[in-house]
Design a protein around this motif. Structure first.
Motif, PDB file in Angstrom:
ATOM      1  N   ARG A   1      -8.340  12.220  -4.834  1.00  0.00           N
ATOM      2  CA  ARG A   1      -7.135  12.638  -5.563  1.00  0.00           C
ATOM      3  C   ARG A   1      -6.798  11.721  -6.742  1.00  0.00           C
ATOM      4  O   ARG A   1      -6.551  12.167  -7.857  1.00  0.00           O
ATOM      5  CB  ARG A   1      -5.921  12.703  -4.605  1.00  0.00           C
ATOM      6  N   VAL A   2      -6.780  10.413  -6.496  1.00  0.00           N
ATOM      7  CA  VAL A   2      -6.345   9.500  -7.559  1.00  0.00           C
ATOM      8  C   VAL A   2      -7.295   9.462  -8.757  1.00  0.00           C
ATOM      9  O   VAL A   2      -6.921   8.951  -9.812  1.00  0.00           O
ATOM     10  CB  VAL A   2      -6.100   8.064  -7.021  1.00  0.00           C
TER      11      VAL A   2
ATOM     12  N   ILE B   1      -5.232  -2.268  -3.119  1.00  0.00           N
ATOM     13  CA  ILE B   1      -4.718  -1.017  -2.557  1.00  0.00           C
ATOM     14  C   ILE B   1      -4.517   0.081  -3.594  1.00  0.00           C
ATOM     15  O   ILE B   1      -4.188   1.210  -3.227  1.00  0.00           O
ATOM     16  CB  ILE B   1      -3.391  -1.242  -1.781  1.00  0.00           C
TER      17      ILE B   1
ATOM     18  N   ALA C   1       0.849  -1.204   0.000  1.00  0.00           N
ATOM     19  CA  ALA C   1       0.000   0.000   0.000  1.00  0.00           C
ATOM     20  C   ALA C   1       0.879   1.247   0.000  1.00  0.00           C
ATOM     21  O   ALA C   1       1.806   1.356   0.789  1.00  0.00           O
ATOM     22  CB  ALA C   1      -0.925  -0.009   1.210  1.00  0.00           C
ATOM     23  N   ALA C   2       0.578   2.174  -0.915  1.00  0.00           N
ATOM     24  CA  ALA C   2       1.413   3.364  -1.074  1.00  0.00           C
ATOM     25  C   ALA C   2       0.561   4.633  -0.980  1.00  0.00           C
ATOM     26  O   ALA C   2      -0.499   4.639  -0.365  1.00  0.00           O
ATOM     27  CB  ALA C   2       2.169   3.277  -2.389  1.00  0.00           C
ATOM     28  N   SER C   3       1.019   5.685  -1.625  1.00  0.00           N
ATOM     29  CA  SER C   3       0.389   6.995  -1.443  1.00  0.00           C
ATOM     30  C   SER C   3      -1.060   7.036  -1.943  1.00  0.00           C
ATOM     31  O   SER C   3      -1.884   7.758  -1.387  1.00  0.00           O
ATOM     32  CB  SER C   3       1.207   8.077  -2.135  1.00  0.00           C
ATOM     33  N   GLY C   4      -1.367   6.265  -2.972  1.00  0.00           N
ATOM     34  CA  GLY C   4      -2.743   6.240  -3.455  1.00  0.00           C
ATOM     35  C   GLY C   4      -3.690   5.748  -2.376  1.00  0.00           C
ATOM     36  O   GLY C   4      -4.714   6.368  -2.091  1.00  0.00           O
ATOM     37  N   PHE C   5      -3.325   4.623  -1.748  1.00  0.00           N
ATOM     38  CA  PHE C   5      -4.141   4.092  -0.664  1.00  0.00           C
ATOM     39  C   PHE C   5      -4.129   5.040   0.540  1.00  0.00           C
ATOM     40  O   PHE C   5      -5.161   5.256   1.178  1.00  0.00           O
ATOM     41  CB  PHE C   5      -3.628   2.718  -0.244  1.00  0.00           C
TER      42      PHE C   5
END
Lengths: 290, 290
Positions: free
Chosen positions: B227-228, B189, A218-222
């Protein structure tokens, strides 16, 4: 007396020294005759004083409220509802009661029932963070935020003007809306996104039961998509329970949007899916520029 | 030769000078013998050179790929699939082919079909932003990111070690996963959060048809949750179409989570709703601390 003079000479009681109340204290202290924070826990008196967000902090809500020219209720929505009924009548004649609750229909209805001498108006600053409490409070929290005001049928122009002045003084932009409209709009941009984020986290929780590595990828999008799922649950429970119908309607409409995208993907309707996603991306980019 | 020496002496061809490719160039230039960016548009040659992210930029993919010791494919997933088939066989014996595509099953399958002399491995750095392109690229983009590597059955240990070294060199953490597992986890995610964000924006678009003020009350909660949805649609279309089954399954599980919360709210089952939201908030807070 101008609104500016009214604010300068006002004694202000802020009920609740959480994120919103204490941040308001920071922004008003020094610009008003006196800012008093009303707290519930004995240890919060010294904590609040130590933070420097108010001139005085007290457990004695009745004394603070009876002495204030402006009373601001900065507690969770259902606590505000009880406080309006309990303490609203104690305001001195001509004093102004305003709240910062996240839903407005139930609160404005409770305000309408107050005795004639109270000058009441609903309010809701459109800002916040997922951290709650005094420690998260900060000067300038309201800068550039939209601050919704919901005048009641009984709210006089002078009250509206004084509160609009207060809102501008803390750097926010007043926006007058009727309470039902406010509640419908915040269901779309705040309460629904909260439940959507919770469902995202819940989905990852179920995936993690078999494969905990999901948390590692899990990164910035999540992170951004799910941030509001970490919000204060007590506050959110009050919001959801006092805005049930609008939230349920928003969920239903949202589910239709998601189901439509799902169908396009399942049926491999690429041009239609691409067009939908492009329109959505465009709308999101336009909003950021606004 | 150590992995470190291999990297220092390598000529690297990066195909695609978008966010990911150009950012990789910034991080590798100066640490390798030569970094060459392969571009498609004639004007991108001078743009890429001007940015300083590579030693050389060229339209001549065949020449760059035939000369390189390491070839990195940094284009959208379905472009990568075409490039593997078209250019993979042109790699010199012993050269390494790695990609940075966001889904891995289809890509690794395409890599398995390459001639014996190509040393191939799938890769996916878990970072990004909603802005795409050279202008959004930056040194240090990969720092602290998880960088998934998917060795094929045919991938030798030395290849894995060289690529792991490259990943660590740019500050990322290598994580070895098989491609199907990777795709299932990123559906949860990343791909699901994208479609959830799109549905949020679409819901607000429908509300705005009657009441455009909804955009004025939208604040930081909506900003982060959605945002995404502003991401590059071309890239996302490739992701969704090459990970359809996992994404559809994730949507279905997500919809069940949301429907459950909806039911608890509709039936005013407060203790159950509060417990669910508390567990979710707790899981989200634990992840942030990790």
């Amino acid at each position: 007396m101008s609104e500016s003079e009214t604010l300068q000479q006002a004694e202000i009681a802020i009920v609740g020294m959480g994120l919103m109340g204490a941040s308001l204290g920071y922004d008003l202290r020094g610009s008003c005759r006196r800012v008093v924070g009303v707290v519930r826990r004995p240890e919060a008196v010294s904590e609040t004083l130590a933070s420097g967000c108010v001139d005085d902090a007290t457990l004695d809500a009745v004394a603070a409220i009876s002495a204030a020219d402006i009373v601001v209720l900065a507690t969770p929505v259902r606590t505000i509802l009880r406080q309006i009924a309990q303490w609203g009548p104690l305001l001195k004649p001509g004093a102004i009661l305003v709240d910062m609750g996240s839903t407005k229909t139930a609160i404005c209805r409770a305000m309408e029932a107050l005795p004639e001498h109270v000058r009441a108006i609903g309010g809701h600053p459109m800002c916040g963070k997922e951290q709650a409490g005094l420690a998260a409070a900060e000067p300038g929290l309201y800068r550039n935020a939209t601050f919704v005001l919901c005048p009641l049928a009984r709210t006089d122009d002078e009250t509206l003007q004084v509160v609009q002045h207060l809102v501008r003084h803390i750097g926010a932009r007043p926006l007058v809306l009727d309470p039902e409209r406010h509640d419908r709009l915040v269901a779309a941009i705040s309460h629904l996104p909260y439940l959507a984020a919770c469902s995202l986290v819940h989905h990852v929780m179920t995936v993690a039961e078999d494969d905990p590595t999901v948390w590692d990828v899990a990164a910035s999008g999540f992170r951004d998509s799910s941030r509001v799922a970490a919000s204060d649950v007590r506050m959110l429970m009050d919001i959801l329970m006092t805005n049930r119908q609008a939230v349920l309607a928003a969920i239903d409409n949202y589910e239709r949007s998601l189901a439509h995208l799902r169908t396009l993907l399942e049926q491999e309707q690429e041009p239609e899916l691409r067009d939908s996603l492009e329109q959505i991306a465009q709308a999101r980019r336009l909003w950021r520029r606004a």
